[in-house]
Design a protein around this motif. Structure first.
Motif, PDB file in Angstrom:
ATOM      1  N   VAL A  85      -4.214   8.780  10.584  1.00 27.62           N
ATOM      2  CA  VAL A  85      -4.987   7.940   9.679  1.00 27.62           C
ATOM      3  C   VAL A  85      -4.813   6.467  10.056  1.00 27.62           C
ATOM      4  N   THR A  86      -5.919   5.720   9.953  1.00 28.02           N
ATOM      5  CA  THR A  86      -5.840   4.267  10.159  1.00 28.02           C
ATOM      6  C   THR A  86      -5.709   3.612   8.798  1.00 28.02           C
ATOM      7  N   ILE A  87      -4.615   2.919   8.615  1.00 26.61           N
ATOM      8  CA  ILE A  87      -4.385   2.257   7.331  1.00 26.61           C
ATOM      9  C   ILE A  87      -4.722   0.782   7.491  1.00 26.61           C
ATOM     10  N   ARG A  88      -5.479   0.255   6.547  1.00 27.80           N
ATOM     11  CA  ARG A  88      -5.777  -1.177   6.568  1.00 27.80           C
ATOM     12  C   ARG A  88      -5.095  -1.801   5.359  1.00 27.80           C
ATOM     13  N   LEU A  89      -4.462  -2.931   5.576  1.00 25.27           N
ATOM     14  CA  LEU A  89      -3.799  -3.571   4.452  1.00 25.27           C
ATOM     15  C   LEU A  89      -3.753  -5.075   4.612  1.00 25.27           C
ATOM     16  N   ARG A  90      -3.510  -5.720   3.498  1.00 25.72           N
ATOM     17  CA  ARG A  90      -3.333  -7.170   3.508  1.00 25.72           C
ATOM     18  C   ARG A  90      -1.995  -7.528   2.872  1.00 25.72           C
ATOM     19  N   VAL A  91      -1.344  -8.537   3.432  1.00 26.32           N
ATOM     20  CA  VAL A  91      -0.093  -9.004   2.834  1.00 26.32           C
ATOM     21  C   VAL A  91      -0.396 -10.065   1.772  1.00 26.32           C
ATOM     22  N   LYS A  92       0.622 -10.308   0.917  1.00 24.99           N
ATOM     23  CA  LYS A  92       0.441 -11.340  -0.111  1.00 24.99           C
ATOM     24  C   LYS A  92       0.783 -12.713   0.427  1.00 24.99           C
ATOM     25  N   GLU A  93       1.884 -12.791   1.174  1.00 23.28           N
ATOM     26  CA  GLU A  93       2.378 -14.079   1.664  1.00 23.28           C
ATOM     27  C   GLU A  93       2.485 -14.039   3.181  1.00 23.28           C
ATOM     28  N   PRO A  94       2.240 -15.196   3.838  1.00 28.04           N
ATOM     29  CA  PRO A  94       2.425 -15.205   5.291  1.00 28.04           C
ATOM     30  C   PRO A  94       3.901 -15.048   5.649  1.00 28.04           C
ATOM     31  N   GLY A  95       4.171 -14.502   6.820  1.00 30.45           N
ATOM     32  CA  GLY A  95       5.562 -14.358   7.241  1.00 30.45           C
ATOM     33  C   GLY A  95       5.652 -14.188   8.740  1.00 30.45           C
ATOM     34  N   ARG A  96       6.850 -14.416   9.269  1.00 33.07           N
ATOM     35  CA  ARG A  96       7.097 -14.217  10.697  1.00 33.07           C
ATOM     36  C   ARG A  96       8.229 -13.233  10.874  1.00 33.07           C
ATOM     37  N   ASP A  97       8.200 -12.471  11.967  1.00 30.88           N
ATOM     38  CA  ASP A  97       9.218 -11.465  12.260  1.00 30.88           C
ATOM     39  C   ASP A  97       9.493 -10.565  11.064  1.00 30.88           C
ATOM     40  N   VAL A  98       8.507  -9.790  10.724  1.00 28.15           N
ATOM     41  CA  VAL A  98       8.628  -8.904   9.570  1.00 28.15           C
ATOM     42  C   VAL A  98       8.580  -7.444  10.040  1.00 28.15           C
ATOM     43  N   ILE A  99       8.951  -6.559   9.138  1.00 24.88           N
ATOM     44  CA  ILE A  99       8.826  -5.130   9.434  1.00 24.88           C
ATOM     45  C   ILE A  99       7.866  -4.515   8.425  1.00 24.88           C
ATOM     46  N   LEU A 100       6.866  -3.871   8.983  1.00 25.47           N
ATOM     47  CA  LEU A 100       5.888  -3.187   8.144  1.00 25.47           C
ATOM     48  C   LEU A 100       6.327  -1.731   8.049  1.00 25.47           C
ATOM     49  N   ARG A 101       6.555  -1.267   6.815  1.00 25.87           N
ATOM     50  CA  ARG A 101       7.032   0.107   6.643  1.00 25.87           C
ATOM     51  C   ARG A 101       6.027   0.975   5.906  1.00 25.87           C
ATOM     52  N   VAL A 102       5.907   2.210   6.370  1.00 23.76           N
ATOM     53  CA  VAL A 102       5.119   3.212   5.659  1.00 23.76           C
ATOM     54  C   VAL A 102       6.141   4.178   5.081  1.00 23.76           C
ATOM     55  N   GLY A 103       6.491   3.996   3.814  1.00 21.98           N
ATOM     56  CA  GLY A 103       7.544   4.815   3.207  1.00 21.98           C
ATOM     57  C   GLY A 103       8.743   4.826   4.131  1.00 21.98           C
ATOM     58  N   ASP A 104       9.300   6.035   4.372  1.00 20.56           N
ATOM     59  CA  ASP A 104      10.431   6.085   5.294  1.00 20.56           C
ATOM     60  C   ASP A 104      10.037   6.780   6.594  1.00 20.56           C
ATOM     61  N   ILE A 105       8.696   6.899   6.827  1.00 20.94           N
ATOM     62  CA  ILE A 105       8.299   7.643   8.013  1.00 20.94           C
ATOM     63  C   ILE A 105       7.960   6.763   9.205  1.00 20.94           C
ATOM     64  N   MET A 106       7.701   5.496   8.964  1.00 19.29           N
ATOM     65  CA  MET A 106       7.306   4.658  10.086  1.00 19.29           C
ATOM     66  C   MET A 106       7.657   3.199   9.806  1.00 19.29           C
ATOM     67  N   ALA A 107       8.083   2.497  10.820  1.00 16.86           N
ATOM     68  CA  ALA A 107       8.366   1.071  10.692  1.00 16.86           C
ATOM     69  C   ALA A 107       7.875   0.381  11.941  1.00 16.86           C
ATOM     70  N   LYS A 108       7.218  -0.766  11.751  1.00 14.43           N
ATOM     71  CA  LYS A 108       6.686  -1.475  12.901  1.00 14.43           C
ATOM     72  C   LYS A 108       7.025  -2.953  12.773  1.00 14.43           C
ATOM     73  N   LYS A 109       7.555  -3.503  13.879  1.00 13.50           N
ATOM     74  CA  LYS A 109       7.874  -4.937  13.867  1.00 13.50           C
ATOM     75  C   LYS A 109       6.611  -5.734  14.122  1.00 13.50           C
ATOM     76  N   LEU A 110       6.434  -6.798  13.365  1.00 16.98           N
ATOM     77  CA  LEU A 110       5.274  -7.659  13.580  1.00 16.98           C
ATOM     78  C   LEU A 110       5.749  -9.103  13.673  1.00 16.98           C
ATOM     79  N   LYS A 111       5.186  -9.824  14.624  1.00 18.29           N
ATOM     80  CA  LYS A 111       5.634 -11.216  14.804  1.00 18.29           C
ATOM     81  C   LYS A 111       5.094 -12.146  13.732  1.00 18.29           C
TER      82      LYS A 111
END
Ligand SMILES: Cc1cc2nc3c(=O)[nH]c(=O)nc-3n(C[C@H](O)[C@H](O)[C@H](O)COP(=O)(O)OP(=O)(O)OC[C@H]3O[C@@H](n4cnc5c(N)ncnc54)[C@H](O)[C@@H]3O)c2cc1C
Ligand code: SF4
Lengths: 123, 415
Positions: free
Chosen positions: B354-380
């Motif tokens: 599945v392709t998930i589309r989302l928006r964050v509330k606040e800008p940030g740098r070096d964050v981790i995007l998590r999908v529950g406990d099944i996936m984590a992705k680093k984003l600059k």
């Protein structure tokens, strides 16, 4: 010799690195700093030397149901020439039929770019 | 018209609707009807004459009309029935669609429906600014239509409230056409749109930007003759003593878009209070069976390419529904957690990619995007103005525990 530093925001990716380009009085580049990848460095150097842009605008249509025809440059042109092109295009009037890709002005102001239609013009 | 039943009826012919109709035909639907209230196909694309469209879908930098034309041609070539200048007035939960045009009013009963009505702009009435009601106040989209299609300049000295993409694009457009943009006023401490627009629309033309400011008053009785801007404190209240008068004859509002969903609401489609659009699953299906939705009507997209992809998915699944394929159980809810404003789709099966589309509330740098406990992705970097796309593979989804009925999406600083 004085060193002039320009800050250029890289728009190649969402990281938007702030790249500083240091140059001498003759605008010879001395050093480039702050980029995070090769593409960003190339962009900053090109942007420092001569920022190039696509111009998108409209020209007046006559004998048509449409008031305007949207157009653009088919190649990038120097940023400093955008307004000159706008002034030139203000005098251009076009008639139907025209379709996307049709050349409206060849080699505008000798900049090496044509102005082409991006929409359809019907009568 | 043909008397065989309509398989898929698509409401609205913007990029989402055209993609849905084309894909429905490709997926085997015999009769696909595309209904549009305007005189032409294409939705908002015809007025978006700037470039920056199609970079993902076609790997090409196109203007809005060029991008639209590609799909208009496909619509014409794929035996899709098109009704222009036709407004859908009513939609019911059992998919009765009432249309109105020059020939009168009629009600159709298609096997499935795709909602692609797009969005509309918030107007002055939906934000609070004191002052009279003079002429010279426009939404940025109306001004865009005037300048790019009708051939009118809304004014000569302009102030723009809101630094989203439409606001910035109009700042450049009006400057090129000879108007003077005296300020772009933004409530937030950062510019709201894409970085490309920030550089090429604002900095290229030295347009003054007032961050953490708002317009506290509009002056003028017959016509706008100026606005008062004021700096905001942390709670977004104007700070007394910081007011400044800016002379202008025109105020453009670029203060957000609202998905257009009166029809969805009528049909009993559940709406997400944050996106303002239908709650959909990974098949772009709403809670009302046989009703699908895509594009800006579901959530406001910044890139048209994503709108097209969503439309295709909705069209394909609507076609499958029309051919009698049953819908599947959606058992897992995707929930917006820490620093996530919204997630689309809101429900998934957990069985296929599945392709998930989302928006964050606040800008940030070096964050981790998590999908529950099944996936984590680093984003600059993450920014509210740039929608995030995340593909969660079937392999990752296998990690979901049997009884899990929700996955919380979060986007936080690396610890
Ligand atoms: C003013 C404005 C300017 C924008 N500018 C840009 C931009 O510059 N660049 C960019 O990438 N994105 C821009 N966007 C975002 C853009 O809307 C999307 O990229 C894309 O056009 C959304 O496609 P859509 O098909 O979801 O909706 P739309 O393109 O809005 O299409 C919806 C269609 O549905 C029709 N419709 C609605 N209700 C009914 C009804 N009841 N009956 C019949 N027809 C109906 C409408 O007439 C319209 O044609 C802009 C959005 C707005 C509002
Ligand atoms: S320098 Fe590289 S990483 Fe930084 S914004 Fe440019 S392209 Fe992105």
């Amino acid at each position: 010799m004085t060193k002039h530093v320009s800050e250029i925001i890289c728009i190649v990716c969402p990281l938007a690195c702030r790249v500083s380009v240091a140059a001498d009085d003759e605008r010879h580049i001395l050093e480039v700093d702050g980029f995070q990848c090769k593409k960003g460095k190339e962009y900053a150097v090109a942007e420092y030397r001569s920022p190039m842009r696509v111009l998108t605008t409209t020209v007046i249509a006559t004998k048509s149901r449409h008031a305007l025809l949207p157009v653009r440059t088919n190649r990038v042109i120097p940023r400093g020439k955008l307004i000159n092109c706008m002034n030139y295009l203000a005098k251009i009037k076009v008639k139907p039929p025209l379709k996307a890709g049709d050349v409206i002005v060849r080699n505008i102001l000798n900049l090496g770019s044509d102005i082409i239609a991006v929409g359809t013009l019907l009568d | 018209m043909n008397s065989a039943p309509i398989d898929v009826l698509v409401i609205g012919s913007g990029p989402a609707g055209m993609a849905a109709a084309i894909q429905a035909r490709k997926s085997g639907s015999e009769r696909v009807l595309l209904v549009e209230r305007a005189e032409e196909l294409g939705g908002l694309l015809s007025q978006c004459i700037h470039n920056g469209f199609g970079l993902i879908y076609f790997s090409e930098d196109m203007t809005g009309p060029e991008y639209g034309q590609k799909f208009i041609e496909k619509v014409m070539d794929s035996k899709i029935e098109v009704l222009l200048e036709t407004m859908v007035l009513r939609l019911t939960a059992d998919r009765k669609v009432t249309l109105c045009n020059r020939n009168g009013v009629q009600t159709l009963a298609p096997k499935s429906v795709v909602l692609t009505m797009g969005c509309r702009e918030r107007a002055r009435e939906s934000i609070v600014i004191s002052g009279y009601r003079p002429a010279g106040i426009f939404t940025a989209g109306t001004a865009q239509r005037w300048v790019n299609i009708e051939g009118y300049l809304p004014g000569k000295e302009i102030v723009i409230l809101g630094s989203g993409d439409v606001g910035m694009i109009m700042a450049r457009r009006l400057t090129l056409e000879g108007a003077r943009v005296k300020a772009v006023v933004e409530i937030l401490p950062y510019i709201g749109g894409l970085i490309r627009n920030e550089v090429q629309c604002i900095y290229d033309f030295n347009i003054p930007v007032l961050l953490e400011h708002t317009i506290s008053n509009i002056h003028g009785i017959q016509r706008v003759n100026g606005v008062t801007v004021a700096r905001l404190d942390q709670d977004k209240n104007p700070i007394p003593g910081t007011e400044k008068f800016i002379e202008c004859d025109t105020l453009l509002l670029s203060v957000g878009l609202i998905p257009e969903n009166e029809l969805s609401f009528m049909a009993g489609v559940d709406l997400d209070p944050i996106t303002g659009g239908p709650i959909v699953n990974e098949r772009m299906e709403t809670n009302v069976s046989g009703i699908y939705a895509a594009g800006n009507c579901v959530h406001v997209n910044d890139l048209v390419d994503n709108v097209t992809l969503e439309g295709e998915k909705a069209g394909q699944n609507a076609a499958e529904y029309a051919s009698g394929k049953a819908s599947q159980e959606m058992r897992i809810k995707l929930e917006a957690g820490e620093n996530v404003r919204y997630v689309v789709p809101q429900m998934i099966t957990g069985k296929r990619e599945v392709t998930i589309r989302l928006r964050v509330k606040e800008p940030g740098r070096d964050v981790i995007l998590r999908v529950g406990d099944i996936m984590a992705k680093k984003l600059k970097v993450v920014k509210p103005s740039e929608m995030l796309n995340l593909i969660v593979s079937a392999k990752h989804l296998k990690e979901i525990k049997k009884r899990t009925d929700k996955l919380v999406m979060s986007c936080q600083k690396e610890s």
